[in-house]
Design a protein around this motif. Structure first.
Motif, PDB file in Angstrom:
ATOM      1  N   VAL A 140      24.514  -8.329  17.167  1.00 24.34           N
ATOM      2  CA  VAL A 140      23.980  -9.672  17.371  1.00 24.34           C
ATOM      3  C   VAL A 140      22.796  -9.858  16.427  1.00 24.34           C
ATOM      4  O   VAL A 140      21.876  -9.030  16.385  1.00 24.34           O
ATOM      5  CB  VAL A 140      23.537  -9.867  18.845  1.00 24.34           C
ATOM      6  N   LEU A 142      21.813 -12.199  30.358  1.00 31.04           N
ATOM      7  CA  LEU A 142      20.546 -12.369  29.642  1.00 31.04           C
ATOM      8  C   LEU A 142      19.584 -13.194  30.474  1.00 31.04           C
ATOM      9  O   LEU A 142      20.002 -14.047  31.253  1.00 31.04           O
ATOM     10  CB  LEU A 142      20.794 -13.061  28.299  1.00 31.04           C
ATOM     11  N   ALA A 192      21.694 -17.209  18.060  1.00 31.51           N
ATOM     12  CA  ALA A 192      22.117 -15.796  18.056  1.00 31.51           C
ATOM     13  C   ALA A 192      23.513 -15.768  17.435  1.00 31.51           C
ATOM     14  O   ALA A 192      24.362 -16.575  17.802  1.00 31.51           O
ATOM     15  CB  ALA A 192      22.150 -15.250  19.475  1.00 31.51           C
ATOM     16  N   ASP A 205      29.275 -12.362  26.785  1.00 33.97           N
ATOM     17  CA  ASP A 205      30.292 -11.314  26.581  1.00 33.97           C
ATOM     18  C   ASP A 205      31.479 -11.392  27.519  1.00 33.97           C
ATOM     19  O   ASP A 205      32.020 -10.361  27.914  1.00 33.97           O
ATOM     20  CB  ASP A 205      29.647  -9.923  26.731  1.00 33.97           C
ATOM     21  N   SER A 243      19.006 -16.681  23.438  1.00 41.00           N
ATOM     22  CA  SER A 243      18.363 -16.587  24.745  1.00 41.00           C
ATOM     23  C   SER A 243      16.856 -16.431  24.545  1.00 41.00           C
ATOM     24  O   SER A 243      16.399 -15.526  23.845  1.00 41.00           O
ATOM     25  CB  SER A 243      18.929 -15.389  25.501  1.00 41.00           C
ATOM     26  N   GLY A 297      18.972  -1.256  22.962  1.00 42.06           N
ATOM     27  CA  GLY A 297      19.755  -2.393  22.514  1.00 42.06           C
ATOM     28  C   GLY A 297      19.232  -3.053  21.266  1.00 42.06           C
ATOM     29  O   GLY A 297      19.671  -4.121  20.894  1.00 42.06           O
ATOM     30  N   ARG A 352      28.219  -6.850  33.641  1.00 44.82           N
ATOM     31  CA  ARG A 352      27.204  -5.790  33.769  1.00 44.82           C
ATOM     32  C   ARG A 352      25.861  -6.415  33.475  1.00 44.82           C
ATOM     33  O   ARG A 352      25.789  -7.464  32.825  1.00 44.82           O
ATOM     34  CB  ARG A 352      27.471  -4.673  32.732  1.00 44.82           C
ATOM     35  N   ASN A 376      25.126  -7.615  30.080  1.00 38.85           N
ATOM     36  CA  ASN A 376      25.737  -8.861  29.628  1.00 38.85           C
ATOM     37  C   ASN A 376      25.195 -10.069  30.367  1.00 38.85           C
ATOM     38  O   ASN A 376      25.804 -11.139  30.371  1.00 38.85           O
ATOM     39  CB  ASN A 376      27.260  -8.772  29.770  1.00 38.85           C
ATOM     40  N   SER A 402      30.917   1.890  26.663  1.00 34.26           N
ATOM     41  CA  SER A 402      29.464   1.802  26.755  1.00 34.26           C
ATOM     42  C   SER A 402      29.021   2.722  27.882  1.00 34.26           C
ATOM     43  O   SER A 402      29.813   3.069  28.760  1.00 34.26           O
ATOM     44  CB  SER A 402      29.039   0.385  27.087  1.00 34.26           C
ATOM     45  N   HIS A 417      23.339   2.632  22.419  1.00 31.70           N
ATOM     46  CA  HIS A 417      24.460   2.305  21.548  1.00 31.70           C
ATOM     47  C   HIS A 417      24.647   3.453  20.586  1.00 31.70           C
ATOM     48  O   HIS A 417      23.698   4.134  20.231  1.00 31.70           O
ATOM     49  CB  HIS A 417      24.182   1.039  20.751  1.00 31.70           C
ATOM     50  N   LYS A 432      26.735 -13.562  16.835  1.00 28.44           N
ATOM     51  CA  LYS A 432      27.407 -12.322  17.241  1.00 28.44           C
ATOM     52  C   LYS A 432      28.550 -12.044  16.273  1.00 28.44           C
ATOM     53  O   LYS A 432      29.477 -12.842  16.142  1.00 28.44           O
ATOM     54  CB  LYS A 432      27.927 -12.471  18.675  1.00 28.44           C
ATOM     55  N   SER A 456      23.665 -20.030  21.500  1.00 24.63           N
ATOM     56  CA  SER A 456      22.237 -20.338  21.670  1.00 24.63           C
ATOM     57  C   SER A 456      21.485 -19.020  21.831  1.00 24.63           C
ATOM     58  O   SER A 456      22.015 -18.061  22.393  1.00 24.63           O
ATOM     59  CB  SER A 456      22.041 -21.215  22.907  1.00 24.63           C
ATOM     60  N   GLY A 470      26.151  -3.816  20.084  1.00 22.34           N
ATOM     61  CA  GLY A 470      26.939  -3.442  21.256  1.00 22.34           C
ATOM     62  C   GLY A 470      28.186  -2.693  20.838  1.00 22.34           C
ATOM     63  O   GLY A 470      28.368  -2.374  19.662  1.00 22.34           O
ATOM     64  N   ARG A 471      29.019  -2.438  21.786  1.00 25.67           N
ATOM     65  CA  ARG A 471      30.231  -1.670  21.535  1.00 25.67           C
ATOM     66  C   ARG A 471      31.183  -2.416  20.590  1.00 25.67           C
ATOM     67  O   ARG A 471      31.894  -1.816  19.825  1.00 25.67           O
ATOM     68  CB  ARG A 471      30.899  -1.389  22.892  1.00 25.67           C
TER      69      ARG A 471
HETATM   70  N1  LIG Z   1      22.562 -15.136  22.934  1.00 29.17           N
HETATM   71  C1  LIG Z   1      21.722 -14.096  22.825  1.00 29.17           C
HETATM   72  N2  LIG Z   1      20.409 -14.314  22.672  1.00 29.17           N
HETATM   73  C2  LIG Z   1      19.540 -13.272  22.556  1.00 29.17           C
HETATM   74  N3  LIG Z   1      19.904 -11.984  22.580  1.00 29.17           N
HETATM   75  C3  LIG Z   1      21.205 -11.706  22.742  1.00 29.17           C
HETATM   76  C4  LIG Z   1      22.188 -12.738  22.859  1.00 29.17           C
HETATM   77  N4  LIG Z   1      23.401 -12.154  23.008  1.00 29.17           N
HETATM   78  C5  LIG Z   1      23.188 -10.828  22.998  1.00 29.17           C
HETATM   79  N5  LIG Z   1      21.881 -10.550  22.828  1.00 29.17           N
HETATM   80  C6  LIG Z   1      21.272  -9.220  22.760  1.00 29.17           C
HETATM   81  O1  LIG Z   1      21.899  -8.521  21.699  1.00 29.17           O
HETATM   82  C7  LIG Z   1      22.018  -7.155  22.052  1.00 29.17           C
HETATM   83  C8  LIG Z   1      23.427  -6.679  21.792  1.00 29.17           C
HETATM   84  O2  LIG Z   1      24.284  -7.384  22.633  1.00 29.17           O
HETATM   85  P1  LIG Z   1      25.793  -6.982  22.817  1.00 29.17           P
HETATM   86  O3  LIG Z   1      26.369  -7.931  23.813  1.00 29.17           O
HETATM   87  O4  LIG Z   1      26.429  -6.925  21.480  1.00 29.17           O
HETATM   88  O5  LIG Z   1      25.734  -5.509  23.367  1.00 29.17           O
HETATM   89  P2  LIG Z   1      25.288  -4.949  24.774  1.00 29.17           P
HETATM   90  O6  LIG Z   1      25.763  -5.885  25.848  1.00 29.17           O
HETATM   91  O7  LIG Z   1      23.816  -4.652  24.745  1.00 29.17           O
HETATM   92  O8  LIG Z   1      26.061  -3.566  24.807  1.00 29.17           O
HETATM   93  P3  LIG Z   1      27.509  -3.205  25.305  1.00 29.17           P
HETATM   94  O9  LIG Z   1      28.207  -2.654  24.159  1.00 29.17           O
HETATM   95  O10 LIG Z   1      27.227  -2.211  26.360  1.00 29.17           O
HETATM   96  O11 LIG Z   1      28.157  -4.476  25.838  1.00 29.17           O
HETATM   97  C9  LIG Z   1      21.572  -7.008  23.488  1.00 29.17           C
HETATM   98  O12 LIG Z   1      20.272  -6.467  23.490  1.00 29.17           O
HETATM   99  C10 LIG Z   1      21.539  -8.413  24.010  1.00 29.17           C
HETATM  100  O13 LIG Z   1      20.520  -8.569  24.963  1.00 29.17           O
END
Ligand SMILES: Nc1ncnc2c1ncn2[C@@H]1O[C@H](COP(=O)(O)OP(=O)(O)OP(=O)(O)O)[C@@H](O)[C@H]1O
Length: 582
Positions: free
Chosen positions: A302, A418, A312, A429, A366, A217, A413, A416, A450, A190, A314, A364, A297-298
């Motif tokens: 979170v 978990l 979690a 996502d 993960s 991440g 991807r 996205n 990303s 990131h 976001k 929730s 993330g982009r």
């Molecule tokens: N519900 C969740 N529970 C636990 N961890 C989470 C949850 N949602 C996202 N994460 C974690 O938070 C981090 C950031 O997630 P985010 O979706 O914002 O970006 P990303 O998918 O890693 O990057 P990108 O910008 O490439 O989409 C990641 O490491 C992801 O595994």
């Protein structure tokens, strides 16, 4: 079969059928806009005369290749936005002759004049960046890649980012589209604070992100991340204007989330109540002060929080909507996709909040706290076939469930996806990605993506990337259930092989390959021919010919699991009971 090399496309054909893989049949999808269109000095791509403007403009635009032509010229431009058969034959011969395919990168202009080579596919080198890359016939045939790009994939390991530049259509004849699109790609996982700030300062913007990258991440943030006003905006359902805009987008054929809206949710008497039901007051969420940020993330970050249990949170960055008063409505449109989803393999939406300048949703947490991406590329875990199959089925089921709700994931991807545990995935996502988001912060032209965004995008999306970022067309990208299927194929491939599709290629090369109809190479993976064929069918260049995810799921279920072979044991076995011998 076309094989990939470290630079581009190796080209040893293994069977006479190989050329059929190059078929790039993307028929024009003409549409005549009923909106008022100001075309400025835009000209017809066929006759080069002005298109004119107004409500009753006599020109049409292809949704696939974005060509704009007079209605009377339409019949004369051919029936494919892709490569002509002659051109395909030429390219294929050239690939074979040049053994490793690098030649096609050296001198794209040496290909005989053809509309499709000159226009929908981009060309190297970039005239704006490197003078040796002149597109005229005197251009050298040696690769003259833009500054910052080398043919060596090790450049991918350079810190954070480099500017990937590619030039789409012929710049001379493509009036108004002659700027070079730029992909800023996070080379780390990131962008870090300083990198984001550097970019945003360049554009007189401010970024609120802070923190340093700790690991993949995962970012340790400042406490300021949690500060700020906690006043909640008045919760109002989206305005009629926003709903109409949303529906209009959907009529473009690509954004179907409108069906996910229950009319009573939007306008009915229960609208307010419906939104209130899923509203969480920001101040009621407790944050883990010691390690609040799970990752960034982009589109936001979170956080780990507590709201009647671990959650979690976001937090979305809505800076791409310049009109601050419209952010709340846009945000509601985005989270509406989540409101209506209930599936075991989809991250559970618990509610959303809109504080002063803070927009986000509570999900929730993960349990596994890691993504499939982390497992495959961080822990470098090899998944056995049974696990791949199980996870692939879960992904299929979850995304096809989204499709029944008319929600398109758009960004499927491994990051996205978990992992709850090694046997269960949850998808997240979905429905959030928009080209408008990728094009923010706005600059000359280009997108911030990303790192592995380009790997999984379908060819029809790659074909839409243009130097000229058009805010009014940015939602016109042909995301569809079929483009999700393409991405699913990439995820499946990644689980099988442990590496990304097109992993040895640079983003602009991937885009080029996709635009040329060249599919990812399937290495010698240990799975049945039937499964391989199913996987490859996900990458069909004709989106409508890809299978649906529910078809894939049914096939995965129907294919018999490996039968247990009853081998004779290596130790002597008493065949008869002791008593029976007597
Ligand atoms: N519900 C969740 N529970 C636990 N961890 C989470 C949850 N949602 C996202 N994460 C974690 O938070 C981090 C950031 O997630 P985010 O979706 O914002 O970006 P990303 O998918 O890693 O990057 P990108 O910008 O490439 O989409 C990641 O490491 C992801 O595994």
């Amino acid at each position: 079969m076309i094989q990939s090399s470290s630079m581009g496309f190796a080209t040893t054909p293994k069977s006479p059928k190989a050329s059929s893989r190059l078929v790039h049949a993307i028929p024009h999808k003409w549409h005549r806009s009923t909106k008022f269109r100001f075309s400025g000095d835009a000209v017809c791509h066929f006759c080069q005369r002005p298109l004119g403007f107004g409500f009753l403009n006599a020109w049409e635009k292809c949704r696939s290749c974005k060509w704009k032509v007079h209605t009377q010229c339409k019949g004369r431009v051919g029936d494919s936005c892709g490569l002509t058969p002659d051109h395909l034959r030429f390219l294929f011969d050239k690939l074979i002759q040049e053994n490793n395919g690098l030649g096609m990168w050296k001198d794209p202009q040496s290909v005989p004049g053809s509309r499709s080579m000159n226009e929908p596919a981009f060309q190297f080198p970039d005239t704006a960046i490197d003078s040796s890359s002149s597109t005229n016939s005197s251009a050298p045939s040696t690769p003259a890649l833009p500054a910052g790009i080398t043919g060596n994939v090790t450049s991918l390991t350079a810190p954070y980012r480099s500017e990937r530049k590619f030039l789409f259509p012929d710049t001379e004849s493509y009036s108004g589209h002659n700027r070079v699109p730029i992909l800023v790609i996070s080379e780390g996982d990131h962008p870090s604070t300083s990198e984001i700030q550097m970019e945003t300062e360049n554009h007189n913007r401010t970024a609120s992100l802070s923190g340093k990258i700790e690991s993949e991440g995962t970012i340790v943030g400042n406490q300021e991340d949690l500060s700020g006003s906690q006043d909640t905006d008045a919760e109002v359902p989206p305005s009629q204007e926003a709903v109409d805009k949303f529906n209009k987008r959907a009529e473009g054929g690509f954004t179907w989330e409108r069906h996910a809206w229950n009319m009573s949710t939007i306008r009915g008497p229960n609208a307010q109540a419906s939104w209130n039901e899923v509203t969480i007051q920001f101040e009621t969420i407790e944050f883990d002060k010691s390690a609040p940020i799970i990752g960034r993330g982009r589109f936001g970050k979170v956080l780990r929080g507590y709201h009647y249990g671990d959650v979690a949170v976001k937090v979305y960055n809505m800076d791409h909507i310049s009109d601050v008063s419209k952010r709340a409505e846009e945000f509601k449109l985005e989270v509406s996709a989540y409101k209506n989803t209930r599936h075991d393999n989809i991250a559970l939406f618990l509610g959303y909040f809109m504080s002063d300048g803070k927009y986000g949703m509570v999900m929730s947490l993960s349990r596994g706290s890691q993504s499939l991406y982390n497992l495959l590329h961080g822990a470098r875990e090899k998944l056995d076939l049974a696990t791949v199959r199980k996870l692939a089925q879960q992904i299929c089921q979850a995304v096809s469930y989204l499709h029944t709700k008319k929600i398109i994931h758009k960004d499927l991807r491994t990051k996205n996806i978990l992992l709850e545990n090694k046997n269960k995935v949850v998808i997240t996502d979905f429905g959030i990605l928009s080209m408008k988001r990728l094009a923010y912060p706005k600059w000359k032209s280009g997108y911030y993506t990303s790192k592995y965004w380009t790997n999984n995008i379908a060819p029809e999306i790659a074909l839409h990337l243009r130097a000229e970022y058009d805010e009014y067309e940015c939602d016109d990208f042909p995301f569809s259930e079929n483009s999700d299927v393409y991405s699913f194929g990439c995820v499946w491939f990644e689980m099988l092989t442990g590496s990304m599709v097109y992993s040895t290629e640079l983003p602009h090369q991937m885009i080029f390959a996709k635009c040329q109809g060249i599919r990812p190479v399937l290495p010698n993976v240990k799975c049945t021919q039937e499964l391989k064929e199913l996987l490859v069918s996900c990458w069909n260049t004709v989106p409508q010919e890809r299978p649906t995810l529910s078809d894939i799921n049914s096939k995965l279920t129907a294919i018999p699991k490996k039968q247990r072979v009853n081998r004779s044991p290596s130790f002597p076995v008493m065949m008869k009971s002791y008593e029976s011998t007597f």
